[in-house]
Scaffold this active site. Structure first.
Site, PDB file in Angstrom:
ATOM      1  N   ALA A  19       0.872  -1.292  -0.254  1.00 54.75           N
ATOM      2  CA  ALA A  19      -0.055  -0.090   0.027  1.00 54.75           C
ATOM      3  C   ALA A  19       0.810   1.340   0.118  1.00 54.75           C
ATOM      4  CB  ALA A  19      -0.745   0.002   1.229  1.00 54.75           C
ATOM      5  N   ALA A  23       3.835 -12.387   1.934  1.00 53.29           N
ATOM      6  CA  ALA A  23       2.673 -12.987   1.453  1.00 53.29           C
ATOM      7  C   ALA A  23       2.957 -13.972   0.407  1.00 53.29           C
ATOM      8  CB  ALA A  23       1.591 -11.821   0.612  1.00 53.29           C
ATOM      9  N   GLN A  24       2.114 -15.010   0.542  1.00 52.02           N
ATOM     10  CA  GLN A  24       2.704 -16.204  -0.207  1.00 52.02           C
ATOM     11  C   GLN A  24       1.719 -16.462  -1.499  1.00 52.02           C
ATOM     12  OE1 GLN A  24       2.848 -19.507   2.387  1.00 52.02           O
ATOM     13  NE2 GLN A  24       4.450 -18.847   3.437  1.00 52.02           N
ATOM     14  N   GLY A  54      -1.014 -15.014  -3.121  1.00 51.50           N
ATOM     15  CA  GLY A  54      -1.088 -14.300  -4.260  1.00 51.50           C
ATOM     16  C   GLY A  54      -2.052 -13.252  -4.122  1.00 51.50           C
ATOM     17  N   GLU A  67      -8.175 -20.146  -4.586  1.00 51.12           N
ATOM     18  CA  GLU A  67      -8.111 -20.548  -3.159  1.00 51.12           C
ATOM     19  C   GLU A  67      -9.562 -20.652  -2.398  1.00 51.12           C
ATOM     20  OE1 GLU A  67      -5.917 -17.161  -1.537  1.00 51.12           O
ATOM     21  OE2 GLU A  67      -3.714 -18.024  -2.121  1.00 51.12           O
ATOM     22  N   HIS A  94      -5.369 -17.607  10.654  1.00 48.08           N
ATOM     23  CA  HIS A  94      -5.048 -18.506   9.375  1.00 48.08           C
ATOM     24  C   HIS A  94      -5.149 -19.851   9.809  1.00 48.08           C
ATOM     25  CE1 HIS A  94      -3.381 -20.346   6.021  1.00 48.08           C
ATOM     26  NE2 HIS A  94      -3.644 -19.069   5.422  1.00 48.08           N
ATOM     27  N   ARG A 150     -12.007 -19.347   5.646  1.00 43.30           N
ATOM     28  CA  ARG A 150     -10.909 -19.440   6.721  1.00 43.30           C
ATOM     29  C   ARG A 150     -11.308 -19.423   7.986  1.00 43.30           C
ATOM     30  NH1 ARG A 150      -5.883 -15.384   4.581  1.00 43.30           N
ATOM     31  NH2 ARG A 150      -5.445 -16.587   3.089  1.00 43.30           N
ATOM     32  N   HIS A 158      -3.634 -13.716  11.858  1.00 44.59           N
ATOM     33  CA  HIS A 158      -3.132 -13.407  10.617  1.00 44.59           C
ATOM     34  C   HIS A 158      -3.496 -12.144   9.959  1.00 44.59           C
ATOM     35  CE1 HIS A 158      -1.623 -14.589   6.550  1.00 44.59           C
ATOM     36  NE2 HIS A 158      -2.944 -14.382   6.115  1.00 44.59           N
ATOM     37  N   GLU A 191      -3.551  -2.619   5.241  1.00 40.50           N
ATOM     38  CA  GLU A 191      -4.382  -3.578   6.162  1.00 40.50           C
ATOM     39  C   GLU A 191      -4.557  -2.578   7.202  1.00 40.50           C
ATOM     40  OE1 GLU A 191      -2.338  -6.999   7.044  1.00 40.50           O
ATOM     41  OE2 GLU A 191      -3.280  -7.445   8.860  1.00 40.50           O
ATOM     42  N   ARG A 203     -12.047 -11.784   5.912  1.00 38.89           N
ATOM     43  CA  ARG A 203     -11.490 -11.466   4.569  1.00 38.89           C
ATOM     44  C   ARG A 203     -11.498 -12.548   3.375  1.00 38.89           C
ATOM     45  NH1 ARG A 203      -5.448 -11.483   2.529  1.00 38.89           N
ATOM     46  NH2 ARG A 203      -5.414 -13.028   4.528  1.00 38.89           N
TER      47      ARG A 203
HETATM   48  C1  LIG Z   1       2.792 -14.650   6.109  1.00 31.92           C
HETATM   49  C2  LIG Z   1       1.625 -13.876   5.363  1.00 31.92           C
HETATM   50  C3  LIG Z   1       0.974 -14.428   4.163  1.00 31.92           C
HETATM   51  C4  LIG Z   1      -0.021 -13.396   3.455  1.00 31.92           C
HETATM   52  N1  LIG Z   1      -0.331 -13.956   2.188  1.00 31.92           N
HETATM   53  C5  LIG Z   1      -1.154 -13.206   1.397  1.00 31.92           C
HETATM   54  C6  LIG Z   1      -1.587 -13.564   0.175  1.00 31.92           C
HETATM   55  O1  LIG Z   1      -1.091 -14.554  -0.257  1.00 31.92           O
HETATM   56  N2  LIG Z   1      -2.510 -12.519  -0.237  1.00 31.92           N
HETATM   57  C7  LIG Z   1      -2.876 -11.358   0.056  1.00 31.92           C
HETATM   58  O2  LIG Z   1      -3.842 -10.725  -0.443  1.00 31.92           O
HETATM   59  N3  LIG Z   1      -2.456 -11.115   1.326  1.00 31.92           N
HETATM   60  C8  LIG Z   1      -1.668 -12.057   2.209  1.00 31.92           C
HETATM   61  N4  LIG Z   1      -1.274 -11.565   3.374  1.00 31.92           N
HETATM   62  C9  LIG Z   1      -1.815 -10.248   4.043  1.00 31.92           C
HETATM   63  C10 LIG Z   1      -0.928  -9.001   3.080  1.00 31.92           C
HETATM   64  O3  LIG Z   1       0.264  -9.468   3.056  1.00 31.92           O
HETATM   65  C11 LIG Z   1      -1.212  -7.896   3.912  1.00 31.92           C
HETATM   66  O4  LIG Z   1      -2.527  -7.742   4.439  1.00 31.92           O
HETATM   67  C12 LIG Z   1      -0.389  -6.855   3.069  1.00 31.92           C
HETATM   68  O5  LIG Z   1       0.717  -6.913   2.552  1.00 31.92           O
HETATM   69  C13 LIG Z   1      -0.668  -5.539   4.036  1.00 31.92           C
HETATM   70  O6  LIG Z   1       0.061  -4.651   3.147  1.00 31.92           O
HETATM   71  P1  LIG Z   1       0.518  -3.089   3.618  1.00 31.92           P
HETATM   72  O7  LIG Z   1       1.202  -2.506   2.630  1.00 31.92           O
HETATM   73  O8  LIG Z   1      -0.978  -2.723   4.231  1.00 31.92           O
HETATM   74  O9  LIG Z   1       1.089  -3.420   5.264  1.00 31.92           O
HETATM   75  P2  LIG Z   1       2.446  -4.131   5.187  1.00 31.92           P
HETATM   76  O10 LIG Z   1       2.925  -4.717   4.156  1.00 31.92           O
HETATM   77  O11 LIG Z   1       2.448  -4.918   6.493  1.00 31.92           O
HETATM   78  O12 LIG Z   1       3.425  -2.762   5.377  1.00 31.92           O
HETATM   79  C14 LIG Z   1       3.375  -1.924   6.684  1.00 31.92           C
HETATM   80  C15 LIG Z   1       4.626  -0.743   6.736  1.00 31.92           C
HETATM   81  O13 LIG Z   1       4.618  -0.129   7.596  1.00 31.92           O
HETATM   82  C16 LIG Z   1       5.733   0.041   8.457  1.00 31.92           C
HETATM   83  N5  LIG Z   1       5.578   0.503   9.666  1.00 31.92           N
HETATM   84  C17 LIG Z   1       4.685  -0.052  10.594  1.00 31.92           C
HETATM   85  N6  LIG Z   1       4.554   0.777  11.883  1.00 31.92           N
HETATM   86  C18 LIG Z   1       5.338   1.769  11.271  1.00 31.92           C
HETATM   87  C19 LIG Z   1       5.735   3.066  12.296  1.00 31.92           C
HETATM   88  N7  LIG Z   1       5.305   3.164  13.561  1.00 31.92           N
HETATM   89  N8  LIG Z   1       6.374   3.826  11.784  1.00 31.92           N
HETATM   90  C20 LIG Z   1       7.018   3.658  10.486  1.00 31.92           C
HETATM   91  N9  LIG Z   1       6.583   2.647   9.673  1.00 31.92           N
HETATM   92  C21 LIG Z   1       5.920   1.696  10.174  1.00 31.92           C
HETATM   93  C22 LIG Z   1       6.220  -1.490   8.326  1.00 31.92           C
HETATM   94  O14 LIG Z   1       7.882  -1.401   8.605  1.00 31.92           O
HETATM   95  C23 LIG Z   1       6.063  -1.893   6.854  1.00 31.92           C
HETATM   96  O15 LIG Z   1       7.011  -1.354   6.066  1.00 31.92           O
HETATM   97  C24 LIG Z   1      -0.443 -12.234   4.009  1.00 31.92           C
HETATM   98  C25 LIG Z   1       0.157 -12.016   5.078  1.00 31.92           C
HETATM   99  C26 LIG Z   1       1.017 -12.391   5.923  1.00 31.92           C
HETATM  100  C27 LIG Z   1       1.917 -12.068   7.158  1.00 31.92           C
END
Ligand SMILES: Cc1cc2nc3c(=O)[nH]c(=O)nc-3n(C[C@H](O)[C@H](O)[C@H](O)COP(=O)(O)OP(=O)(O)OC[C@H]3O[C@@H](n4cnc5c(N)ncnc54)[C@H](O)[C@@H]3O)c2cc1C
Length: 534
Positions: free
Chosen positions: A23, A53-54, A56, A120, A236, A282, A343, A367, A378
């Protein structure tokens, strides 16, 4: 504790994006088309939930699929709580966003020149694009990070921790951050976009990396924004369960490809819990495993891949294969020990359909945000997509809205909650995780939730200005746990990922969403579209 910050001599930027997951990286890239962006992240650019994330990313791009079918699947799994307007945007705009990822160089796996699509749990069609088998997030993160690093309009600030938002008469003016050196630094911006991810770390057992401490939700709430749907945490069903290994995720796609769940006696149990067996939503699979473990007195079950040829396992799930092997389990020969783990947070900072929050000039996506798209549960692989789609809506918003305050006040306020005693921090954290896992886990009840709330109010260590990330994270996690427990107590029914043993059935009068503001709680019907009036 509110501190006052003088606005003279502070660093200015047009857009401030916090977080370097899908994001944050994507939104920073898009906004850089308009003006200079500062991108702040608390560790390195590469560290995020996204990178792990695995399975997709879901999008209706196949001729045998349609946004309408994707909509129906998402709404069904969301158990009455999804905001239909938000889901429509997700499924209609999703295919275009995924094509954009392809054009940005994300190497999705292909078959006959087209993206290979897998299926899935609870998807009625094969619509999940994946990259390098089961390393989709890593590949997305790699491609976006590359573009961000090479974009001269994006200033990157790694290892900076956002501790609070700066607020004043016109809403959010930027952030108060802690640098690696321990110094505080303030950034002023025309728009602040929180993309700080989820809060899985408040549980002992989680698939989330250690950055997922709910900071964005906590700082936004303290500054006056609303959080919504905080009772809905997705567990999860299948995280690796070995005493020496982290709770590494065994993707849903493994069950999608034919993996079967068996108890310790080798009996396949899912058909006796749900007609879709291993491919049920899930929450149902996670709860079924939980109940099966209770029944047999075991702390895990097994995932059996024996119906898949070893070569197929290695090519489709190289990352899972290698990781399990590292911990002594050859998944081409043995069953994988698994148990559920926290999860994904469906709730978060309440946004409208443009990523706007209740606090003017503060936006959120990914997220950390909650536009209402995931409801009570979700649909697998919808979250990466959500990060892109809402990020793009923020970009669209600024095509027609100007980015400025009428004037900058002399002083701004930052709401901070520091923690006192460094010696107790580890114990406090372990205690918090243990309590949250027990009382806010897969099965909840009034007594446990009240106990948790009581403990959270009595164990609060007071105020101090020790501004260190780990103290602030602990306070953030406490706040998030309190808000989750409050919402879970309020919702006297079971729905989606929220299951109460004292109210085990859904109650139609609860097709409503809970919005928590610092000074009040609002409960609205689930189809109410928020359009923040600012
Ligand atoms: C193991 C795993 C597998 C998954 N598999 C899937 C999948 O296959 N498909 C799918 O759609 N979703 C999947 N998900 C969920 C998905 O990965 C996440 O919901 C999504 O990546 C969230 O993206 P984001 O950019 O919102 O946050 P994130 O990718 O979590 O990034 C958050 C960022 O904010 C930074 N941050 C946090 N707090 C602070 C702060 N106080 N100050 C500065 N920076 C901060 C962090 O360091 C990080 O860089 C999975 C999640 C996990 C854990």
């Amino acid at each position: 504790m509110a501190i006052s910050i003088s606005t003279t001599g502070l660093e200015h930027t047009s857009f401030l994006v916090v977080g370097s997951g899908i994001a944050g990286l994507y939104t920073a890239l898009k906004l850089s088309e308009f003006a200079e962006v500062t991108l702040i992240t608390k560790e390195t650019l590469e560290e995020s939930n996204t990178a792990y994330a695995q399975g997709g990313i879901a999008a209706a791009i196949s001729p045998s699929d349609s946004p309408e079918l994707h909509y129906e699947d998402t709404i069904r799994v969301g158990a009455g709580i999804c905001l239909p307007a938000a889901v429509k945007i997700l499924v209609n705009e999703g295919p275009e966003r995924v094509r954009e990822l392809i054009s940005l160089g994300v190497p999705f796996d292909c078959q006959a020149g087209e993206p290979a699509l897998t299926r899935e749990a609870a998807h009625s069609r094969s619509r999940i694009l994946h990259a390098d088998g089961d390393a989709t997030g890593r590949e997305i993160s790699r491609a976006l990070t590359h573009d961000v690093i090479n974009n001269p309009r994006i200033k990157i600030k790694e290892n900076i921790f956002v501790a609070a938002l700066l607020t004043g008469p016109e809403g959010c003016y930027g952030i108060l951050a802690l640098e690696e050196t321990g110094e505080t630094k303030c950034f002023l911006s025309g728009a602040t976009i929180l993309a700080t991810g989820g809060c899985g770390q408040i549980f002992s057992d989680t698939t989330n990396p250690k950055v997922a401490t709910g900071d964005g939700m906590a700082v936004a709430f303290r500054a006056g924004a609303a959080l919504s749907d905080m009772e809905f945490m997705q567990f999860h069903p299948t995280a690796l369960y070995l005493p020496t290994a982290p709770r590494f995720l065994i993707s849903e796609a493994v069950r999608g490809e034919g993996g079967l769940l068996r108890n310790k006696q080798g009996v396949r149990f899912m058909p006796s819990y749900h007609e879709q067996a291993e491919l049920a939503p899930r929450d149902i699979v996670a709860r079924s495993i939980f109940c099966e473990m209770k029944k047999t007195g075991d702390d895990h079950v097994y995932l059996d891949l024996s119906s898949l040829a070893p070569d197929r396992i290695k090519s489709r799930f190289p990352n899972i294969y290698e990781t399990c092997l590292e911990y002594g389990v050859d998944i081409t020969k043995e069953m994988i020990p698994v148990a559920p783990a926290a999860h994904y947070m469906m709730g978060g900072i309440a946004t409208d359909l443009w990523g706007r929050t209740a606090l003017p000039h503060l936006f959120a996506c990914g997220e950390v945000a909650n536009s209402g798209v995931h409801g009570a549960n979700r649909l697998a692989s919808n979250s990466l997509l959500d990060g892109l789609v809402l990020g793009h809506r923020i970009f669209e918003y600024f095509k027609t809205h100007k980015l400025s305050f009428s004037e900058l006040p002399q002083e701004l306020k930052a709401e901070i909650n520091g923690e006192t005693d460094p010696a107790t921090i580890k114990n406090d954290l372990n205690f918090l995780k243990m309590l949250v896992s027990k009382e806010l886990g897969i099965i909840r009840n009034q007594e446990g939730l009240e106990f948790l709330l009581h403990q959270l109010s009595s164990s609060s260590s007071g105020e101090n200005s020790s501004l260190k990330p780990q103290y602030l994270e602990l306070q953030n996690m406490r706040l998030i746990a309190r808000l989750m427990a409050t919402a879970a107590l309020e919702r006297k029914e079971s729905r989606g990922s929220h299951f109460r043993s004292d109210y085990p059935a859904p109650d139609p009068s609860w097709i409503k969403r809970i919005f928590q503001f610092p000074v009040r709680t609002e409960i609205h019907s689930a189809d109410k579209v928020y359009n923040w009036p600012w």
